[in-house]
Design an enzyme around this catalytic site. Sequence first.
Site, PDB file in Angstrom:
ATOM      1  N   SER A 182      11.028 -23.353 -13.680  1.00  0.00           N
ATOM      2  CA  SER A 182      12.245 -22.756 -13.127  1.00  0.00           C
ATOM      3  C   SER A 182      13.310 -22.697 -14.194  1.00  0.00           C
ATOM      4  CB  SER A 182      12.745 -23.571 -11.932  1.00  0.00           C
ATOM      5  OG  SER A 182      14.036 -23.137 -11.525  1.00  0.00           O
ATOM      6  N   TYR A 189      15.561 -31.694  -7.865  1.00  0.00           N
ATOM      7  CA  TYR A 189      14.806 -30.475  -8.176  1.00  0.00           C
ATOM      8  C   TYR A 189      14.872 -30.167  -9.669  1.00  0.00           C
ATOM      9  CZ  TYR A 189      13.482 -25.518  -8.114  1.00  0.00           C
ATOM     10  OH  TYR A 189      12.878 -24.307  -8.351  1.00  0.00           O
TER      11      TYR A 189
END
Length: 700
Positions: free
Chosen positions: A577, A590
Amino acid sequence: MSETRSSSRLANLWDDAKAAAMNEPQRLLYRSNLLGSDKRITNFGGGNTSAKVMEKDPLTGAMVEVLWVKGSGGDVGTIKLDGFSTLYQDKLNGLKQIYRGVEFEDEMVGYLPHCTFNLNPRAASIDTPLHAYVPKKHVDHMHPDAIIAIAASKNSRELTRAIFGGEIGWLPWKKPGYELGLCLEKFCLENPDATGVVLESHGLFTWGDTAKDSYETTIRIINRAIEWFEQNTAGKTIFGGVARPTLSATERRTVAARLMPAIRGLISASEPKIGHFDDQNAVLEFVGSNELESLAALGTSCPDHFLRTKIRPLVVDFDPAKPDIDKTLAGLTEAVEEYRKGYAAYYERCKRADSPAIRDPNAVVYLVPGVGMITFAKDKATARISGEFYVNAINVMRGASTVSTYVGLPEQEAFDIEYWLLEEAKLQRMPKPKSLAGRVALVTGGAGGIGKATAARLLREGACVVLADIDQSALEAAEQDLSSAFGKDFVRPVRIDVTSEEQVISGFTQTSVEFGGIDILVSNAGLASSAPIEETTLALWNKNMDILATGYFLVSREAFKLFRTQKIGGNVVFVASKNGLAASPNAAAYCTAKAAEIHLARCLALEGAGEQIRVNVVNPDAVLRGSKIWTGEWKEQRAAAYNMSTDELEEHYRSRSMLKRSVFPEDIAEAIYFFASDMSAKSTGNIINVDAGNAQSFTR
């Protein structure tokens, strides 16, 4: 008239009402599809059918006789009308005037296009003369196991007469081609009451005045052979009796999962291979028998069987009574090399002055005592079909060796078919393989937006794909969609929770059994969470780490094990990501886990480089459409973090990007394909950001 048979026989599937509404070519198609629907009649791509039909000549307007016959490379079970060649019968008859004899029969194939009716583009097959010169309106040529068992017996002529009397004739072995067509014509003219003929080491020809007559004759004759074999083999010892025990189903798959990647690695130097495992009862009976080695050494008889399975199989040295898989694995290299030497010697013994160069010398079929049969080919369908053909060969050997002596195709005859110049020309016309043909990919999170788009991209390039996902219903739906689009042979589903070591190991075992190994791992399974640090629970932190760090570690570890077993390199692509490079508010768990993914990839790139194992990363950002992550709380959480409604999120992310463009799953899939393909063959440890431009995530 059709004979009445029990349910164990071939069923007469002819429907008069359906057939009555059809014209003659449609009835030919109907008959072909019925015959091809049962592998006891013929296998995939085997056999052919024809009908001689009166049609109006588009040039003269006169009614002329046209031969409709299955075109080159077709399959009678799935053929459509456009799969048939159409040729002027009178022009085919005229070819007899220019035929120069058996030494020149191959040149007659070049004349077939000159006989084409109505500019039909479907190429005529080498078997066209066999149908053209049988003086009957409807002709079936099939390869039934029961008939080939007769044809491959030492006393096949005597067996044919004993079973069929004078109704079915017999012709000695002759390579398919123009000369055989003339032999069939001569037989028919000399035996006007015959309804068919057994071709030694080849198959069955039957015929009739109508499509229904021909179909019912074919079914009746095969049923008679099936019945005769059942009566004459009852109570007899099969294949010399049992010599080895059969392992349990679980044990068989465990052994296959260990063997298949090792074999795949040894035989994939020139091109990658895909594997298929078969442990049906017919196979287990054969590989556990006393006559396994002696019969396997004889090879197959029918040309169709031989072309799919090579001169002979390789019998793997494995003792199911004292299973020692490590010992077997240690001996595989020598066994494969010995097979190659044997194949090269066969080529040298049999080659002719104009023979094509030697082809891949590796075995197609691998027989493992107590375990089953493994086949390898350039793609899954070919590997599966090769296995099906060898099962046919087993059934033939079973029948022939029980009532007589089984006889394989003579070595020189086998070579002349395998290296037939006409067959070589057909191979040269094959389309160039797709960029990922022969590769196997496992995609975690395969049922989600990015995962499914990635699977589709890899499938489009010829890869076989294992879809791994924790969501069973989504997995089933994705598998159905992709199988419908790309074919069932190319897609397999496996339920994996990437945080479960047991499930990950099991998933890779299934992958090995289904396809023979793995070349590409796309680690994509994920989740997203958002919370201020003081509201981030330990459970939430651990969940991120378990899925996004531990999960990526577990699947990578198992992939590396297979890569190192195969010794043909490998390819890992992590879907991380933008957040692994650029911090975001209220997403510490995250972002940290995504950063761990990226650093894990770098570590693995270092470990794998010496063995040509490449590891790279694709960093998406704001892929809203199709993503399961964005259907849950994450969407609301990110909207709240930016103080906007969820409907405004996509425009927000588009607007904040440097390129002012939205990012879709297909965009991520394209980057993954780049890393998975040879286009990036000299790249490892790299990152591609697919985020429409974000200065914070520029790599440094």
